[in-house]
Design an enzyme around this catalytic site. Structure first.
Site, mmCIF file in Angstrom:
data_model
loop_
_atom_site.group_PDB
_atom_site.id
_atom_site.type_symbol
_atom_site.label_atom_id
_atom_site.label_comp_id
_atom_site.label_asym_id
_atom_site.label_seq_id
_atom_site.Cartn_x
_atom_site.Cartn_y
_atom_site.Cartn_z
ATOM 1 N N ASN A 14 23.468 -28.829 -41.585
ATOM 2 C CA ASN A 14 24.844 -28.898 -42.091
ATOM 3 C C ASN A 14 24.877 -28.347 -43.520
ATOM 4 O O ASN A 14 23.913 -28.477 -44.292
ATOM 5 C CB ASN A 14 25.452 -30.301 -41.973
ATOM 6 C CG ASN A 14 24.680 -31.401 -42.648
ATOM 7 O OD1 ASN A 14 23.478 -31.296 -42.846
ATOM 8 N ND2 ASN A 14 25.367 -32.463 -43.001
ATOM 9 N N GLU A 33 24.882 -27.825 -35.841
ATOM 10 C CA GLU A 33 24.882 -27.179 -34.521
ATOM 11 C C GLU A 33 25.519 -25.799 -34.598
ATOM 12 O O GLU A 33 25.027 -24.825 -34.043
ATOM 13 C CB GLU A 33 25.679 -28.022 -33.513
ATOM 14 C CG GLU A 33 25.163 -29.413 -33.289
ATOM 15 C CD GLU A 33 25.773 -30.442 -34.234
ATOM 16 O OE1 GLU A 33 25.893 -30.157 -35.450
ATOM 17 O OE2 GLU A 33 26.139 -31.533 -33.767
ATOM 18 N N CYS A 41 32.068 -28.735 -32.579
ATOM 19 C CA CYS A 41 30.792 -28.170 -32.106
ATOM 20 C C CYS A 41 30.733 -28.159 -30.582
ATOM 21 O O CYS A 41 30.212 -27.220 -29.981
ATOM 22 C CB CYS A 41 29.613 -28.953 -32.691
ATOM 23 S SG CYS A 41 29.387 -28.646 -34.453
HETATM 24 N N1 THU Z 1 27.762 -33.163 -38.977
HETATM 25 C C1 THU Z 1 27.014 -32.236 -38.330
HETATM 26 O O1 THU Z 1 26.336 -31.409 -38.954
HETATM 27 N N2 THU Z 1 27.025 -32.250 -36.978
HETATM 28 C C2 THU Z 1 27.765 -33.104 -36.231
HETATM 29 O O2 THU Z 1 27.905 -32.918 -35.036
HETATM 30 C C3 THU Z 1 28.373 -34.266 -36.869
HETATM 31 C C4 THU Z 1 28.613 -34.129 -38.317
HETATM 32 C C5 THU Z 1 27.769 -33.142 -40.435
HETATM 33 C C6 THU Z 1 29.081 -32.664 -41.034
HETATM 34 C C7 THU Z 1 29.020 -33.291 -42.398
HETATM 35 O O3 THU Z 1 28.285 -32.425 -43.259
HETATM 36 C C8 THU Z 1 28.212 -34.570 -42.200
HETATM 37 O O4 THU Z 1 27.574 -34.432 -40.946
HETATM 38 C C9 THU Z 1 29.052 -35.826 -42.212
HETATM 39 O O5 THU Z 1 30.112 -35.719 -41.339
#
Ligand code: THU
Length: 150
Positions: free
Chosen positions: A47, A60, A98
């Site tokens: 992320n 993702e 996602c």
């Molecule tokens: N996040 C992801 O990277 N993937 C997900 O499917 C759920 C959420 C990240 C987004 C944000 O940077 C952090 O988790 C908190 O929501």
């Protein structure tokens, strides 16, 4: 395409391997993903948050967009891992956006989503289970075919 146990472990290892690159100064919730192409390549992602919040990207989608931008569009599986501010790892299901991006490129009945706490503690789900009755390219194709008949 049945996922071999050794490949599942490899995906979990690769996802944990890039967790340190997660850029999550705002949520402190680090996420990483390892995406397996049908040809056997692995693309990782993390992320990437942003001070303006909405430009942030999930792990993702980072992995999927990296792969698509390099010419890969056929995917077999993705593994998702996370670490919270206290250093705990829990199952991290993909967000709705996602899931929709997965729907664009993956067969919902075949694409496997692995949520892992560690190499021996994981859940595996099909995209169809996490996004029932998903809207994808096939729906637009039907529309186009119908238009051609008229
Ligand atoms: N996040 C992801 O990277 N993937 C997900 O499917 C759920 C959420 C990240 C987004 C944000 O940077 C952090 O988790 C908190 O929501």
């Amino acid at each position: 395409m049945k996922l071999q146990e050794s490949m599942r472990e490899e995906l979990i290892r690769r996802a944990f391997g890039v967790l340190e690159y997660a850029y999550a100064p705002y949520s402190k919730f680090k996420v990483a993903a390892a995406l397996l192409t049908k040809s056997g390549k692995i693309y990782t992602g993390c992320n990437i948050e942003n001070a303006a919040l909405s430009p942030g990207n999930c792990a993702e989608r980072t992995a999927i967009f990296k792969a698509v931008s390099e010419g890969e569009k056929d995917f077999a599986a993705i593994c998702i891992v996370n670490e919270d501010a206290q250093g705990n790892h829990d199952y991290c299901p993909p967000c709705g956006v996602c899931r929709q991006v997965m729907m664009e490129f993956c067969d919902p009945g075949e694409f496997t989503i692995i949520l892992a706490k560690d190499e021996g503690d994981y859940q595996a789900h099909m995209l169809a289970e996490l996004l029932p009755l998903g809207f994808g390219p096939g729906n637009l194709k039907k529309q186009t075919d119908d238009d051609l008949v008229d």
